[in-house]
Design an enzyme around this catalytic site. Structure first.
Site, short mmCIF file in Angstrom:
data_model
loop_
_atom_site.label_atom_id
_atom_site.label_comp_id
_atom_site.label_asym_id
_atom_site.label_seq_id
_atom_site.Cartn_x
_atom_site.Cartn_y
_atom_site.Cartn_z
N ILE A 44 -20.91 -45.79 -38.75
CA ILE A 44 -20.39 -47.15 -38.53
C ILE A 44 -20.25 -47.34 -37.02
O ILE A 44 -19.29 -46.87 -36.39
CB ILE A 44 -19.04 -47.38 -39.23
CG1 ILE A 44 -19.18 -47.21 -40.76
CG2 ILE A 44 -18.51 -48.77 -38.89
CD1 ILE A 44 -17.90 -47.37 -41.54
N ASP A 45 -21.24 -48.01 -36.44
CA ASP A 45 -21.19 -48.33 -35.01
C ASP A 45 -20.44 -49.67 -34.91
O ASP A 45 -20.70 -50.59 -35.67
CB ASP A 45 -22.61 -48.45 -34.46
CG ASP A 45 -22.62 -48.63 -32.96
OD1 ASP A 45 -21.65 -48.23 -32.29
OD2 ASP A 45 -23.60 -49.18 -32.44
N THR A 80 -16.84 -49.47 -34.62
CA THR A 80 -15.72 -49.07 -35.49
C THR A 80 -14.52 -50.00 -35.34
O THR A 80 -13.86 -50.34 -36.33
CB THR A 80 -15.30 -47.63 -35.15
OG1 THR A 80 -16.42 -46.75 -35.33
CG2 THR A 80 -14.17 -47.15 -36.03
N ASP A 86 -25.07 -43.93 -30.53
CA ASP A 86 -24.89 -45.37 -30.31
C ASP A 86 -26.21 -46.06 -30.01
O ASP A 86 -26.40 -47.22 -30.35
CB ASP A 86 -23.93 -45.60 -29.13
CG ASP A 86 -22.49 -45.23 -29.43
OD1 ASP A 86 -21.82 -44.71 -28.51
OD2 ASP A 86 -22.05 -45.45 -30.57
N ASP A 130 -25.15 -42.82 -36.42
CA ASP A 130 -23.82 -43.42 -36.24
C ASP A 130 -23.51 -44.13 -37.55
O ASP A 130 -24.08 -45.18 -37.82
CB ASP A 130 -23.81 -44.40 -35.05
CG ASP A 130 -22.37 -44.79 -34.69
OD1 ASP A 130 -22.15 -45.23 -33.55
OD2 ASP A 130 -21.49 -44.67 -35.56
N GLU A 152 -22.14 -38.73 -35.54
CA GLU A 152 -20.92 -38.95 -34.74
C GLU A 152 -19.73 -38.20 -35.31
O GLU A 152 -18.90 -37.68 -34.56
CB GLU A 152 -20.61 -40.44 -34.69
CG GLU A 152 -19.30 -40.73 -33.95
CD GLU A 152 -19.06 -42.20 -33.66
OE1 GLU A 152 -19.78 -43.07 -34.19
OE2 GLU A 152 -18.14 -42.47 -32.85
C1 LIP Z 1 -18.90 -48.37 -29.77
C2 LIP Z 1 -20.16 -48.82 -29.07
C3 LIP Z 1 -19.87 -49.96 -28.10
C4 LIP Z 1 -18.87 -49.49 -27.07
C5 LIP Z 1 -17.60 -49.13 -27.79
C6 LIP Z 1 -17.83 -47.99 -28.78
P1 LIP Z 1 -18.29 -46.82 -31.84
O1 LIP Z 1 -19.23 -47.27 -30.60
O2 LIP Z 1 -21.08 -49.27 -30.04
O3 LIP Z 1 -21.03 -50.39 -27.44
O4 LIP Z 1 -18.66 -50.50 -26.11
O5 LIP Z 1 -16.63 -48.74 -26.85
O6 LIP Z 1 -18.25 -46.84 -28.08
O7 LIP Z 1 -17.17 -46.04 -31.22
O8 LIP Z 1 -17.80 -48.05 -32.50
O9 LIP Z 1 -19.19 -45.99 -32.72
#
Ligand code: LIP
Length: 268
Positions: free
Chosen positions: A89-90, A92, A220, A87, A71
């Site tokens: 840190i998914d 964030t 993601d 990713d 990412e």
């Molecule tokens: C997140 C996703 C989540 C989505 C958020 C964001 P990030 O990814 O895991 O499902 O609804 O808007 O995209 O930006 O935290 O890596």
């Protein structure tokens, strides 16, 4: 589980645990926003970049001929035909606010490294705050720790607990909000937990009956989709497409079709 997939999964798990420990440490020390991407609320933290750098360095040590697609630092082709989709840190925003629901997501795929063309081989999703490690390899099943996961049996839509999420774009969020408003009276309840990889693992582990979202990035869902599929869920895009930025749905086979029809009728 093929020995090569098992070996790849062990690498994913080892590195995801190391990265998760770093992310948790940085969270405890305090989180610094260092950039914004697609919108003012699409933030990048120093920990995102540091965690991805650790993952990338460890993969270079262990799998120097593989490609990388992360990412925060983009894509680099390899020569092995395998690519690691990362990713760091998914979730964030959860991480930024100290909400203990974020994850390190690492998958390894074969073929062109795009959601419509890749074949996922192994994936690991670690929630460092809860110490939960989800993992799967193609044909090897899905696990939470050592516990094998099976998707909950299909339920009537009116009894379904459904995870979803929203884009960082205000215009897209308005559209998504209208769909959720139409869906809410037709289901048990809706959860917006903020972390796609854990939403998909929630379907795999029975903590939700279904998940859907639009506008996700490849990193993601790369690992979580494999974990949900290996737990017996249907994981797909619209009609017969593969999951992608356009749409992803995960649910027990009978429920997925009913929910997809309802979402299409609501203009998803
Ligand atoms: C997140 C996703 C989540 C989505 C958020 C964001 P990030 O990814 O895991 O499902 O609804 O808007 O995209 O930006 O935290 O890596």
């Amino acid at each position: 589980m093929s020995s090569s997939n098992a070996a790849l999964l062990e690498i994913a798990r080892t590195i995801a645990l190391e990265a998760g420990a770093l992310a948790a440490q940085r969270r405890a020390e305090g989180v610094e926003v260092v950039d914004r991407k697609s919108s003012p609320v699409d933030v990048v933290t120093a920990a995102d970049r540091e965690t991805e750098a650790l993952i990338r360095a460890r993969l270079l040590e262990l799998r120097p001929d593989d490609g990388f697609f992360g990412e925060e630092s983009g894509a680099e082709r390899g020569t092995s035909g395998l690519t690691w989709i990362v990713d760091p840190i998914d979730g964030t925003v959860n991480f930024l606010y100290g909400i203990p629901h974020y994850a390190v997501s690492i998958a390894v795929v074969e073929g062109e490294p795009g959601p419509l063309t890749w074949t996922a081989l192994a994936g690991c999703v670690v929630n460092p705050a809860l110490g939960e490690v989800y993992s799967a390899s193609t044909g090897g099943g899905a696990f939470l720790g050592d516990r094998r996961l099976e998707v909950a049996p299909a339920v009537d839509l009116s009894q379904a607990l459904i995870n979803t999420g929203f884009a960082y774009s205000a215009e897209e969020r308005a559209r998504q909000g209208a769909v959720v408003a139409g869906l809410l009276p037709r289901v048990r309840d809706i959860r917006r937990m903020g972390t796609a990889s854990l939403d998909l693992c929630g379907v795999a582990s029975g903590r939700a009956n279904a998940y859907f979202e639009r506008t996700l990035s490849p990193w993601d869902h790369a690992a979580g989709a494999l974990i949900a599929r290996e737990a017996g869920a249907t994981v797909k895009g619209l009609a017969d497409a593969a999951p992608s930025r356009d749409f992803i749905i995960a649910a027990a086979p009978g429920l997925a079709a009913v929910l997809e029809r309802q979402l299409v009728a609501l203009g998803v």
